[in-house]
Scaffold this motif. Structure first.
Motif, PDB file in Angstrom:
ATOM      1  N   THR A   1     -85.566  97.066  -7.276  1.00  0.00           N
ATOM      2  CA  THR A   1     -86.132  95.726  -7.182  1.00  0.00           C
ATOM      3  C   THR A   1     -87.446  95.794  -6.392  1.00  0.00           C
ATOM      4  O   THR A   1     -87.792  96.849  -5.846  1.00  0.00           O
ATOM      5  CB  THR A   1     -85.154  94.783  -6.468  1.00  0.00           C
ATOM      6  N   PRO A   2     -88.186  94.696  -6.289  1.00  0.00           N
ATOM      7  CA  PRO A   2     -89.451  94.733  -5.535  1.00  0.00           C
ATOM      8  C   PRO A   2     -89.308  95.214  -4.099  1.00  0.00           C
ATOM      9  O   PRO A   2     -90.261  95.743  -3.529  1.00  0.00           O
ATOM     10  CB  PRO A   2     -89.930  93.276  -5.598  1.00  0.00           C
ATOM     11  N   THR A   3     -88.128  95.027  -3.494  1.00  0.00           N
ATOM     12  CA  THR A   3     -87.919  95.543  -2.140  1.00  0.00           C
ATOM     13  C   THR A   3     -87.079  96.820  -2.163  1.00  0.00           C
ATOM     14  O   THR A   3     -86.432  97.165  -1.175  1.00  0.00           O
ATOM     15  CB  THR A   3     -87.252  94.478  -1.252  1.00  0.00           C
ATOM     16  N   ARG A   4     -87.082  97.490  -3.334  1.00  0.00           N
ATOM     17  CA  ARG A   4     -86.478  98.816  -3.524  1.00  0.00           C
ATOM     18  C   ARG A   4     -84.963  98.824  -3.316  1.00  0.00           C
ATOM     19  O   ARG A   4     -84.380  99.774  -2.804  1.00  0.00           O
ATOM     20  CB  ARG A   4     -87.161  99.864  -2.642  1.00  0.00           C
ATOM     21  N   ILE A   5     -84.323  97.752  -3.729  1.00  0.00           N
ATOM     22  CA  ILE A   5     -82.862  97.743  -3.796  1.00  0.00           C
ATOM     23  C   ILE A   5     -82.462  98.361  -5.132  1.00  0.00           C
ATOM     24  O   ILE A   5     -82.944  97.937  -6.184  1.00  0.00           O
ATOM     25  CB  ILE A   5     -82.308  96.308  -3.714  1.00  0.00           C
TER      26      ILE A   5
ATOM     27  N   PRO B   1     -75.750  96.297  -7.654  1.00  0.00           N
ATOM     28  CA  PRO B   1     -76.114  97.393  -6.758  1.00  0.00           C
ATOM     29  C   PRO B   1     -74.937  98.335  -6.547  1.00  0.00           C
ATOM     30  O   PRO B   1     -73.782  97.962  -6.790  1.00  0.00           O
ATOM     31  CB  PRO B   1     -76.475  96.664  -5.465  1.00  0.00           C
ATOM     32  N   PRO B   2     -75.186  99.557  -6.096  1.00  0.00           N
ATOM     33  CA  PRO B   2     -74.083 100.464  -5.760  1.00  0.00           C
ATOM     34  C   PRO B   2     -73.237  99.865  -4.630  1.00  0.00           C
ATOM     35  O   PRO B   2     -73.755  99.172  -3.757  1.00  0.00           O
ATOM     36  CB  PRO B   2     -74.792 101.739  -5.297  1.00  0.00           C
TER      37      PRO B   2
ATOM     38  N   ALA C   1     -71.652  95.183  -2.148  1.00  0.00           N
ATOM     39  CA  ALA C   1     -73.064  95.023  -1.793  1.00  0.00           C
ATOM     40  C   ALA C   1     -73.610  93.749  -2.427  1.00  0.00           C
ATOM     41  O   ALA C   1     -73.284  93.415  -3.566  1.00  0.00           O
ATOM     42  CB  ALA C   1     -73.857  96.233  -2.265  1.00  0.00           C
ATOM     43  N   LEU C   2     -74.437  93.040  -1.691  1.00  0.00           N
ATOM     44  CA  LEU C   2     -74.981  91.761  -2.144  1.00  0.00           C
ATOM     45  C   LEU C   2     -76.502  91.801  -2.154  1.00  0.00           C
ATOM     46  O   LEU C   2     -77.121  92.400  -1.271  1.00  0.00           O
ATOM     47  CB  LEU C   2     -74.499  90.622  -1.237  1.00  0.00           C
ATOM     48  N   VAL C   3     -77.083  91.138  -3.145  1.00  0.00           N
ATOM     49  CA  VAL C   3     -78.534  91.121  -3.332  1.00  0.00           C
ATOM     50  C   VAL C   3     -78.971  89.674  -3.547  1.00  0.00           C
ATOM     51  O   VAL C   3     -78.287  88.921  -4.245  1.00  0.00           O
ATOM     52  CB  VAL C   3     -78.935  91.972  -4.561  1.00  0.00           C
TER      53      VAL C   3
END
Length: 473
Positions: free
Chosen positions: A403-407, A420-421, A425-427
């Motif tokens: 993602t833009p913040t490297r998630i 996400p792995p 995990a929450l995004v």
């Protein structure tokens, strides 16, 4: 506008057959209640004017909660007799008594008022029943006040009392949104006196939230602060179904009082205020999985809207709905879609600047993986060679995108799911949706701009990725 119920009741009672007269009276009352509260279900009993058995049973749902109110028709409007009847009712049932004629003033009426308030009973005479407004698609503050009467009004209410309550509460809700104390205080006083504690608490919570949304502190709220300062599902339903509030600052202040779990327990599906709330929440609320399903294209003017569909929060776009959830098990089983070609996936990733750190391709019954942990492989020339060797017919079944913040997000193109792995995990929704939709769909420039605008709340982005507490209940 007042609907003259008393003449209809008198006409019904004129029928020569007593049993038919009773049924006609029930018709009048049932029809009027459904005009006012059409989402209710009303069941008739075989009794009339019975001491304990109601004439009608009115039920409705509010979010996940089922509620009911027993409706008793009374042939006599003598306040002394009515007071004796009300004292026999169970307080917890919050009965609704409809005398078939106007309740006369005097000392006996005052005693009936006291008894009805104490017994959580509403005595609604024909003029009061006629003064309740018919339900309209627009959920005004006055309509919210009308619902409060039906769901939990108490005391005696004729036309004058109903109109006073509707005006006071309707004006008070608007005043709370503007941070004006005196009309808010008057509304809270009316609500406290005229409704049972559960409904009173719900309306007070709504007005307290409106008050905070205006920018005023709860310490200045003109009443005791409700025990629950956040919005429950019923109060949130009231807010989201009310006329559209366009003030973005209001929604930024309301958003911390709401969470996705509460929203999913409401009966809201798609309202203008839901769109406003989600614009403020999209960068704050977090989910674990996004699943994109095909749906028929929405009509003109309805593209790109938030909705709640059978307990699932989703973003509807042209020909699809993207559902968000905190866990994969909260969503339905995904459909299978045709895997896009490698060239298509690389083109989308390059167009929207989405780094891909791994790609898994499928060619007939062979799987090919290509990855460089932490590095973007989208533009690697080696992929050109792989594609040429496979005749440019390789389908991408899965990729890991940043993602833009490297998630990191695991994006499955066959099931059109991304997460996400880590199982918990929450995004933030904006990150999850933006990356997923840009990769899974062939968006044109206009839709890409609409999506980017929808996911940009205009506020600084909060901390991004988090691992939920493993011991969270």
């Amino acid at each position: 506008m007042v609907t003259p119920v008393a003449p209809e009741i008198s006409s019904a009672l004129d029928h020569p057959d007593p049993r038919q007269a009773v049924e006609r009276v029930k018709d009048v009352v049932q029809r009027r209640l459904l005009d006012v509260y059409p989402t209710a279900r009303i069941v008739r009993t075989d009794f009339f004017n019975h001491t304990y058995v109601p004439d009608l049973l009115m039920t409705w749902t509010s979010g996940t909660r089922r509620a009911e109110r027993r409706v008793y028709l009374r042939a006599s409007s003598d306040p002394a007799l009515l007071a004796s009847d009300v004292q026999l009712f169970e307080r917890e049932q919050q009965p609704l008594v409809v005398p078939l004629a106007h309740v006369a003033p005097g000392p006996s009426r005052a005693r009936l008022e006291t008894v009805a308030e104490e017994r959580h009973t509403l005595v609604l005479d024909p003029s009061g029943l006629g003064a309740l407004p018919a339900r309209t698609p627009t959920r005004t503050a006055t309509a919210l006040a009308s619902d409060a009467i039906v769901e939990g009004g108490r005391g005696i209410m004729g036309e004058h009392q109903v109109e006073r309550f509707l005006h006071a509460v309707g004006s008070g809700v608007e005043a709370a949104r503007e941070g004006r104390a005196d009309p808010t205080r008057l509304a809270l006083s009316e609500v406290s006196r005229r409704t049972v504690p559960d409904v009173s608490r719900r309306m007070s919570t709504l007005m307290a939230a409106m008050w905070q949304g205006s920018g005023r502190s709860l310490s200045d709220f003109p009443a005791d602060v409700p025990h629950q300062s956040s919005l429950d599902e019923t109060s949130l339903s009231l807010l989201l179904s009310s006329p559209e509030i366009t003030d973005e600052a209001f929604w930024r202040r309301i958003q911390p009082l709401v969470d996705a779990k509460t929203l999913l327990r409401t009966d809201i599906t798609d309202t203008p205020n839901l769109q406003r709330l989600m614009r403020s929440a999209v960068q704050v609320w977090k989910g674990h999985v996004c699943m994109v399903v095909e749906r028929e294209a929405a009509g003109a003017g309805t593209r790109w809207r938030w909705l709640v569909d059978h307990g699932h929060l989703g973003l509807r776009g042209p020909g699809f709905v993207a559902f968000l959830a905190a866990s994969r098990k909260d969503l339905d089983t995904p459909d299978d879609y045709e895997a896009p070609l490698l060239a298509e996936v690389r083109d989308r990733a390059g167009r929207f600047a989405i780094p891909l750190t791994s790609i898994r391709m499928l060619m007939t019954n062979r799987s090919i993986g290509y990855d460089a942990p932490g590095e973007d492989v989208t533009h690697d020339p080696q992929l050109d060679g792989i594609s040429a060797a496979l005749g440019q017919e390789e389908g991408v079944v899965e990729a890991q995108a940043l993602t833009p913040t490297r998630i990191p997000l695991r994006c499955n193109f066959v099931s059109r799911t991304a997460s996400p792995p880590g199982a918990r995990a929450l995004v933030p929704y904006a990150e999850l949706l933006g990356t997923t939709l840009h990769l899974f769909l062939d968006l044109d420039d206009d839709d890409a701009r609409l999506l980017d605008n929808l996911l940009d709340s205009g506020e600084p982005a909060p901390a991004r990725w988090e691992q939920a507490d493993l011991f969270e209940s």
